[in-house]
Scaffold this active site. Structure first.
Site, PDB file in Angstrom:
ATOM      1  N   ASP A  67       0.841  -1.204   0.000  1.00  0.00           N
ATOM      2  CA  ASP A  67       0.000   0.000   0.000  1.00  0.00           C
ATOM      3  C   ASP A  67       0.877   1.255   0.000  1.00  0.00           C
ATOM      4  OD1 ASP A  67       0.831  -0.178   2.621  1.00  0.00           O
ATOM      5  OD2 ASP A  67      -1.175  -0.115   3.514  1.00  0.00           O
ATOM      6  N   SER A  68       2.206   1.074  -0.007  1.00  0.00           N
ATOM      7  CA  SER A  68       3.117   2.196  -0.266  1.00  0.00           C
ATOM      8  C   SER A  68       2.805   2.816  -1.621  1.00  0.00           C
ATOM      9  CB  SER A  68       4.572   1.721  -0.209  1.00  0.00           C
ATOM     10  OG  SER A  68       4.761   0.580  -1.025  1.00  0.00           O
ATOM     11  N   ASP A 110      -1.248  -6.071  -0.085  1.00  0.00           N
ATOM     12  CA  ASP A 110      -1.547  -5.458   1.218  1.00  0.00           C
ATOM     13  C   ASP A 110      -3.040  -5.249   1.418  1.00  0.00           C
ATOM     14  OD1 ASP A 110       0.650  -5.040   2.852  1.00  0.00           O
ATOM     15  OD2 ASP A 110       1.213  -3.160   1.881  1.00  0.00           O
ATOM     16  N   LYS A 139      -1.200  -9.385   3.174  1.00  0.00           N
ATOM     17  CA  LYS A 139      -0.411  -8.887   4.306  1.00  0.00           C
ATOM     18  C   LYS A 139      -1.274  -7.926   5.118  1.00  0.00           C
ATOM     19  CE  LYS A 139       3.275  -5.922   3.750  1.00  0.00           C
ATOM     20  NZ  LYS A 139       2.854  -4.732   4.538  1.00  0.00           N
ATOM     21  N   GLU A 141      -1.185  -5.442   8.892  1.00  0.00           N
ATOM     22  CA  GLU A 141      -0.301  -4.821   9.877  1.00  0.00           C
ATOM     23  C   GLU A 141      -0.814  -5.007  11.302  1.00  0.00           C
ATOM     24  OE1 GLU A 141       0.440  -0.715   8.950  1.00  0.00           O
ATOM     25  OE2 GLU A 141       1.160  -1.174   6.932  1.00  0.00           O
ATOM     26  N   GLU A 208       9.637  -4.163  10.138  1.00  0.00           N
ATOM     27  CA  GLU A 208      10.065  -2.874   9.576  1.00  0.00           C
ATOM     28  C   GLU A 208      10.635  -1.983  10.672  1.00  0.00           C
ATOM     29  OE1 GLU A 208       7.175  -1.034   7.013  1.00  0.00           O
ATOM     30  OE2 GLU A 208       8.413   0.754   6.725  1.00  0.00           O
TER      31      GLU A 208
END
Ligand code: KIV
Length: 292
Positions: A67-68, A110, A139, A141, A208
């Site tokens: 999602d960057s 993501d 993925k 978070e 990260e």
């Protein structure tokens, strides 16, 4: 057998050339095998068909539609504004590129902010959108509150990659892009979350901006979950970088954990190959330069 080729076309060509027989398709069992044998896993983000196909042809084993993309493709200030529909769109593009190039890479997408926070049922519906767009794994978070969701997805056949340490979707709570797990208390919490996520069935885990010593310890403690570091030192089971960063396409201050692989190469594919070699040989990252 003569490889199937397509006529040259403008706007970038994605030829349907079968991969060399020596290249095994990357599946979950293959990733587990690499992890068990101590072979470093390489990962790069990609957001479009061509970059994804080129990364695959350079030997990158896993592609993350991160999602960057909200920041690097859409010009947003953070990943918080990225929607599920946007992730579906980019995941489909990458999946099409990999398919057309007969690529072997493992494709992770993501789950964006707000698409799995409400309930595990909501997470399943969102994950289904990404899997139907071509992802092999999703993925998400965070730790603590995510374990039930991970278990729920894994039980239903959806491979999950966890993401701990700096979790960009919660940047407003964290107060910025800072190293996580520095204090003893924070390190203990991170470890507890990591173990619980492995127990819940997460097969991979992005770490990260986590101190190198903590990531190395965690990597040894998690035999069933391959840690993938970004700013987490050389001791993880694999590495990931944001594509634009490793190609030197960052007009701001480059994060300490990035190396510009384009600086010694004259093609994107060459830079990706250099990245793969450096990760496999344990030459990237260098803890003294790229970690905390
Ligand atoms: O969104 C992303 O690109 C990521 C990587 C930084 C791991 O999550």
């Amino acid at each position: 057998m003569t490889p199937a080729t397509t006529a040259a076309s403008p706007y970038g060509t994605l030829p349907a050339v079968p991969p060399p027989a020596s290249r095994k398709p990357i599946s979950l069992p293959r990733l587990r095998e690499m992890h068990a044998q101590g072979e470093k896993i390489t990962m790069l983000t990609a957001y479009d068909a061509t970059f994804a196909a080129v990364a695959d042809s350079a030997g990158v084993e896993s592609i993350l539609v991160g999602d960057s993309l909200g920041m690097v493709c859409q010009g947003m200030p953070s990943t918080v504004g990225v929607t599920l529909e946007t992730m579906r769109h980019y995941t489909e593009s990458v999946a099409r590129g990999l398919h057309r190039a007969q690529a072997t890479a493992w494709l992770i997408s993501d789950l964006p902010f707000g698409s799995y926070h409400e309930s595990k049922e909501q997470a399943l519906r969102s994950a289904a959108v990404l899997m139907q767009a071509g992802a092999h794994m999703v993925k998400l978070e965070g730790g603590g509150w995510t374990e039930d969701t991970v278990h729920f997805l894994v039980e239903r056949g959806i491979p999950v990659c966890a993401h701990l340490g700096l979790t960009p979707q919660t940047v407003h709570s964290l107060g910025g892009y800072r190293v996580q797990g520095k204090s003893e208390e924070a390190a203990t919490t991170l470890k507890t979350h990591a173990h619980a996520l492995q127990d819940a069935g997460a097969a991979m885990m992005v770490l990260e901006m986590v101190p190198a010593a903590l990531s190395a310890t965690l990597t040894k403690e998690l035999p069933h979950c391959a840690t993938i570091g970004i700013g987490a030192g050389v001791g993880t089971a694999g590495q990931v970088l944001v594509l634009h960063d490793m190609l030197g396409m960052n007009l701001g201050k480059m994060p300490k954990f990035v190396h510009n692989f384009m600086s010694e190469e004259n093609s994107v594919r060459g830079a990706m190959q250099a990245y793969v070699r450096a990760v496999k040989e344990g030459r990237f990252p260098v803890d003294a330069l790229h970690a905390w």
